[in-house]
Design a protein around this motif. Sequence first.
Motif, PDB file in Angstrom:
ATOM      1  N   GLU A 178     -15.312  -0.522  -4.377  1.00 47.83           N
ATOM      2  CA  GLU A 178     -14.993  -1.944  -4.487  1.00 47.83           C
ATOM      3  C   GLU A 178     -15.894  -2.589  -5.529  1.00 47.83           C
ATOM      4  N   ALA A 232     -11.133  -0.749  -6.450  1.00 43.80           N
ATOM      5  CA  ALA A 232     -10.568  -2.004  -5.939  1.00 43.80           C
ATOM      6  C   ALA A 232     -11.279  -3.160  -6.640  1.00 43.80           C
ATOM      7  N   GLN A 250     -11.520   8.825  -3.528  1.00 44.69           N
ATOM      8  CA  GLN A 250     -12.611   7.961  -3.070  1.00 44.69           C
ATOM      9  C   GLN A 250     -12.311   6.513  -3.442  1.00 44.69           C
ATOM     10  N   ILE A 251     -12.992   5.603  -2.774  1.00 44.92           N
ATOM     11  CA  ILE A 251     -12.758   4.171  -2.991  1.00 44.92           C
ATOM     12  C   ILE A 251     -14.056   3.503  -3.409  1.00 44.92           C
ATOM     13  N   ARG A 261       0.818  -1.212   0.000  1.00 46.84           N
ATOM     14  CA  ARG A 261       0.000   0.000   0.000  1.00 46.84           C
ATOM     15  C   ARG A 261       0.858   1.272   0.000  1.00 46.84           C
ATOM     16  N   TRP A 272      -6.797   1.810   3.646  1.00 51.17           N
ATOM     17  CA  TRP A 272      -6.788   2.663   2.444  1.00 51.17           C
ATOM     18  C   TRP A 272      -7.622   3.917   2.663  1.00 51.17           C
ATOM     19  N   GLU A 273      -8.683   3.788   3.480  1.00 56.24           N
ATOM     20  CA  GLU A 273      -9.538   4.950   3.718  1.00 56.24           C
ATOM     21  C   GLU A 273      -8.804   6.052   4.478  1.00 56.24           C
ATOM     22  N   SER A 326      -7.118   7.830   1.844  1.00 52.91           N
ATOM     23  CA  SER A 326      -8.072   8.552   0.983  1.00 52.91           C
ATOM     24  C   SER A 326      -8.467   9.888   1.595  1.00 52.91           C
ATOM     25  N   ARG A 385      -9.728  -2.388   3.585  1.00 54.28           N
ATOM     26  CA  ARG A 385     -10.256  -1.110   3.085  1.00 54.28           C
ATOM     27  C   ARG A 385     -10.030   0.023   4.092  1.00 54.28           C
ATOM     28  N   LEU A 399     -10.388   5.369  -6.551  1.00 56.39           N
ATOM     29  CA  LEU A 399      -9.599   4.140  -6.512  1.00 56.39           C
ATOM     30  C   LEU A 399     -10.564   2.972  -6.633  1.00 56.39           C
TER      31      LEU A 399
END
Length: 461
Positions: free
Chosen positions: A363, A335, A360-361, A317, A350-351, A354, A347, A333
């Motif tokens: 999935e 995923a 933003q993420i 990461r 990663w947040e 972010s 997650r 992003l």
Amino acid sequence: MIDTIAALSTASGPGAIGILRISGRNTIKIATTLLFKNNTPLTESYLMENKRSAIFCDFIFEGKPFDQIVFLFFPAPNSYTGEDLGEFHLHGNPILLKKALDAIFQTGARPAGHGEFTKRAFLNGKLSLTGAEAIGRLIEARSRYELELSQKNVFGELSKLASKIRSDLISLKAECEAEIDFSTEDLTFESLEQRKERMIALRDLCSSLLQNSERAEKLILQSTVVLFGAPNTGKSSLMNLLIGKDRSIISDIPGTTRDYIAEDITLDGLPIRLVDTAGVRETSDQIEILGIERSEREADSANLRLILIDVSQTLDRKKFINAYRNRLPGSILVANKIDIPHPDWNRKEWEEDSKSLSFQIAEVSCKTKLGLGDLLSLLKDRLSAKEALEDVVLLEERQSFHIRAIYNHLAEAVGLLESSAPAEIYIQEINSALREIGEVNGRVDNEEILGRIFSKFCVGK
């Protein structure tokens, strides 16, 4: 108009119905020549008795039946063009429509030019020029924002604003002329400061119109969304999924996509240019290097980047964040392969990144379509306009030119007034502004200008 024009007014290609439209003084003659009911030609009196009503009849030319149709007759001046106008509603076979149109030409009409029906409507006082231009934009609208904005102008929003500007300019001109003509009389006029405030208010209204129109154009322009990331993260799979067909080659072999691939799509009324790019990695292949360089240029110029990662594989990461730090802000992003996540995928970790890097993420699984709906909602939210459209009026290029000229004349008038120039001087700028607003409202006598405006329309309009 002296002659009668005719054209196909529905889209070309097969359809349930095809409409042929005619307008001009020979409309009744053509209709009574080609249309029959119970083997008897329709008469002028019958058409007048059934004006604006659907008449079921037979289309027959030189004794040969073409089709059973519905005909509508709109007598002048109560028609779209202000002339006698007829509509032949036939079955939508392109061959049939062409034969029927040829029959209409042979019976006394000529082919209509681009926008000629609407041009006649304008010349006959049925439409303002701004309304006519709005119809052209309405037909060609590429997004729901452009449609909403063109609808406002069809219903006279710009025409009302132009009328207000004209009325205020006339009031200013009258006040200035009264002061010039009756300067020796014992009369009271508005103060120079009040006059200047009126000029500034009008100038600022023009400025606001121009700025809002530029903002509106940005709302309706196509957005570029670039799929970016390392090889085999699922960029091509997501591309194919979003456009609904196999456009990008999918392979487990890294470097399959050597150049970017672009497709135009519409997402809930939003026009989007979707770009699948070459996977970014270290390579000695010169062709692949060129593809990666192009991909990076596309990503840097995009309205929105979708940066894909493969969560079925272990991923460092911190190393990824450092490598993509400059392109992550403002991106989504994605995923991918969330249906088979690697145990290392977390997650929440990663947040945290972010929040600090403003991305933003989402999935998803391109294989099972898991999370696709959430990604689409996120896309629509990011690309949709957050600004209200209530106060925005869309200007065509010609209209912007004249509004900008009015702004310049008023700015010059304010400058002259502030420098203590007499009213005889700055009233000339007001007169010039009045001529410009006349061009916006449609007081146009130049045939070349009218031809340029209506040439953008489709033939049947």
